[in-house]
Design an enzyme around this catalytic site. Structure first.
Site, PDB file in Angstrom:
ATOM      1  N   LYS A  78       0.909  -1.223  -0.156  1.00 30.42           N
ATOM      2  CA  LYS A  78      -0.115   0.131   0.079  1.00 30.42           C
ATOM      3  C   LYS A  78       0.815   1.256  -0.128  1.00 30.42           C
ATOM      4  O   LYS A  78       1.934   1.153   0.656  1.00 30.42           O
ATOM      5  CB  LYS A  78      -0.899  -0.052   1.293  1.00 30.42           C
ATOM      6  CG  LYS A  78      -1.992   1.109   1.235  1.00 30.42           C
ATOM      7  CD  LYS A  78      -2.804   0.798   2.683  1.00 30.42           C
ATOM      8  CE  LYS A  78      -3.960   2.006   2.659  1.00 30.42           C
ATOM      9  NZ  LYS A  78      -4.889   1.712   3.835  1.00 30.42           N
ATOM     10  N   SER A 158      -9.818   2.227   2.732  1.00 30.87           N
ATOM     11  CA  SER A 158      -9.015   2.931   2.085  1.00 30.87           C
ATOM     12  C   SER A 158      -8.178   2.094   1.283  1.00 30.87           C
ATOM     13  O   SER A 158      -7.318   2.406   0.247  1.00 30.87           O
ATOM     14  CB  SER A 158      -8.345   3.781   2.764  1.00 30.87           C
ATOM     15  OG  SER A 158      -7.482   3.379   3.608  1.00 30.87           O
ATOM     16  N   SER A 182     -10.221  -0.059   7.073  1.00 27.94           N
ATOM     17  CA  SER A 182      -9.867  -0.013   5.656  1.00 27.94           C
ATOM     18  C   SER A 182      -8.949  -1.150   5.272  1.00 27.94           C
ATOM     19  O   SER A 182      -8.749  -1.305   4.059  1.00 27.94           O
ATOM     20  CB  SER A 182      -8.915   1.252   5.603  1.00 27.94           C
ATOM     21  OG  SER A 182      -9.327   2.271   5.408  1.00 27.94           O
TER      22      SER A 182
HETATM   23  N1  GLN Z   1     -13.492   4.637   6.028  1.00 25.16           N
HETATM   24  C1  GLN Z   1     -12.943   5.409   7.079  1.00 25.16           C
HETATM   25  C2  GLN Z   1     -12.328   6.727   7.207  1.00 25.16           C
HETATM   26  O1  GLN Z   1     -12.421   7.132   5.948  1.00 25.16           O
HETATM   27  C3  GLN Z   1     -11.528   4.493   7.625  1.00 25.16           C
HETATM   28  C4  GLN Z   1     -10.568   4.704   6.800  1.00 25.16           C
HETATM   29  C5  GLN Z   1      -9.421   3.780   7.209  1.00 25.16           C
HETATM   30  O2  GLN Z   1      -9.667   2.616   8.116  1.00 25.16           O
HETATM   31  N2  GLN Z   1      -8.193   4.249   7.047  1.00 25.16           N
HETATM   32  O3  GLN Z   1     -12.034   7.518   7.830  1.00 25.16           O
END
Ligand code: GLN
Length: 491
Positions: A78, A158, A182
């Site tokens: 990532k 994400s 995410s």
């Molecule tokens: N969807 C959540 C956010 O936008 C979690 C994202 C994540 O876990 N990095 O904050």
């Protein structure tokens, strides 16, 4: 000829060890698959030369019987993980062409164990999002499509690039991070397995920070076993991260196939949402039945503060993000937009470098931390967080070994379909996952079935702190019962 890209990590490890093929062959097959799948936009940077060098080195070590636990296994990383000498952007314009002079602890442990880096994977900008649509490199396509449809679906976020690449057989596994869901939500949208370990299990050093008290790294793999293999290499104490915990890393793979007889599995009634699709309800009962058939006992449990988790998360996470992102000012990293004064340079750089969702979070975060509102919002949210944690502690104190819930409230949706007019629509994706980050617990998403349109759905298992083993044992029971799911190739 071996179909290299559809092997699991466990299978490839055996094949490499008994010299059925080389890491270079395995790596080349994946590099070719990546080239053929550019339509998915899963990789934001391909590193074929580095991959081949690492593969040759792994082959040499395997030949001498010195290969580590991941020797020769090609992985995707990532783009939130700093990789030495390899551009790292967090998929934000503000990092521009930033090339770190250091390697994140998690990735350095993967290389220590012999893994091969294929390239950097797309993600939501600074990991803020649930659909991979906020990336400055554009959205990622989910390799899954609705039956009979050509519409591109999001892979979740994400870690959308990680999930899409693993599902589409572009890499054997991938690193990911999870602040509110995410790892687990994109795994659920792509029929891959994702585990967010206990807070403190993996070092955060060298990972671009979003919300430091919630961020955790973890793997996305194609099977429960592969995720266990990857986590063992990623986890561990690191003096460079004061929140990493100094307890030995178990051999997670040993938990696969262990009996779950007599385990108590909690079914939290607060996760039964009004208007939840019946398919998700059905999947949840099916999962419970599979665990019961394996000898587990099911008990109804209550986590009463669940309903405050999402609003509290959207105070705590932006607050920490606004502070973490203060470092991107045009002075130290990446982009700089010149101005007549230093203030103008800061403003110009941040305005041009951050995307809309990141700007929204910085503004929310700054607001909830400001002098007049700190007590009303931030402090209150922290108190709610303690209560959420206590809900879980009470439940585990009653002898519950793990909690079973759906992973997401829906299957993957179309690109551009959600959150356009109302960001909350997007935030609701994480309704079942954020509680786990707020409480610092481990959670795994395991593919468990399909919806009426043929899209994958997953279940989540939540465990006690540092009891990832139990999640792997239970996760494998679900995997065995549900089977594995592979998308039909269209790209
Ligand atoms: N969807 C959540 C956010 O936008 C979690 C994202 C994540 O876990 N990095 O904050």
């Amino acid at each position: 000829m071996t179909d290299f890209t559809s092997l699991t990590i466990a299978e490839a490890r055996d094949g490499l060890a008994n010299k059925s093929f080389t890491s270079l062959e395995l790596t080349d097959a994946h590099l070719k698959a990546i080239e053929d799948a550019r339509a998915l936009n899963a990789f934001v940077l391909e590193t074929p030369d580095k991959a081949r060098d690492m593969a040759r080195e792994a082959d040499g070590k395997i030949g001498k019987g010195e290969g580590g636990p991941l020797a020769g296994i090609p992985l995707g990383i990532k783009d939130l993980f700093a990789t030495k000498g390899v551009r790292t952007t967090a998929c934000s314009k503000i990092l521009d062409d930033f090339v770190p002079t250091y390697e994140s602890t998690v990735t350095s442990q993967l290389w220590r164990d012999g893994a091969v880096m294929l390239g950097k994977l797309n993600n939501d900008e600074f990991a803020m999002g649930s659909s991979n649509e906020t990336s400055c490199f554009g959205p990622v396509a989910n390799p899954w499509r609705r039956e009979g449809s050509n519409t591109n679906l999001v892979p979740g976020g994400s870690s959308g690039g990680s999930a899409s690449a693993v599902a589409a057989l572009l890499c054997m596994g991938a690193t990911a991070t999870d602040t509110g869901g995410s790892i687990r939500q994109p795994a659920a949208f792509t029929a891959t397995v994702g585990i967010k370990p206990t807070y403190g299990r993996c070092s955060r050093w060298g990972i671009v920070a979003f919300a430091s008290s919630l961020d955790q790294a973890g793997p996305i793999g194609r099977t429960v076993r592969d995720s266990a293999i990857l986590l063992r290499s990623m986890a561990g104490y690191d003096p460079k991260d004061t929140t990493s915990v100094d307890t030995p890393v178990p051999d997670y793979e040993a938990a696969i196939g262990k009996s779950v007889k007599g385990m108590k599995i909690g079914i939290p009634k607060e996760y039964r949402l009004d208007g939840m699709p019946t398919e998700i309800e059905k999947l949840w009962s099916e999962g419970a039945a599979w665990l019961k058939a394996a000898g587990a006992e099911l008990v109804e449990v209550s986590l009463p503060y669940t309903k405050y988790a999402l609003p509290a998360y959207y105070i705590v996470a932006p607050a920490e993000a606004s502070s973490n992102l203060a470092r991107y000012d045009g002075v130290r990293y990446g982009l700089r937009v010149p101005g007549r004064s230093i203030g103008e340079m800061y403003e110009g750089t941040r305005a041009a470098g951050f995307g809309a969702e990141v700007r929204r979070r910085v503004m929310i975060g700054t607001y909830v931390l400001s002098a007049g509102y700190y007590d009303a919002y931030y402090l209150r949210a922290q108190k709610v967080r303690t209560l959420i944690k206590k809900d879980f502690e009470d439940c585990f104190a009653k002898g519950v070994n793990a909690i079973l819930t759906p992973a997401t409230p829906s299957a993957a949706f179309g690109v551009g379909e959600k959150g356009g007019a109302d960001p909350i629509e997007m935030y609701l994706n994480d309704i079942f996952t954020v509680t786990v980050n707020m409480a610092g617990l481990p959670g795994i998403a395991v593919p468990a079935g399909k919806d009426a349109q043929g899209l994958p759905l997953a279940l989540q298992l939540i465990g006690k702190p540092f009891d990832e083993d139990t999640l792997f044992s239970l996760g494998e029971v679900i995997e065995q019962a549900a089977g594995r799911f592979t998308p039909a190739r269209w790209w």
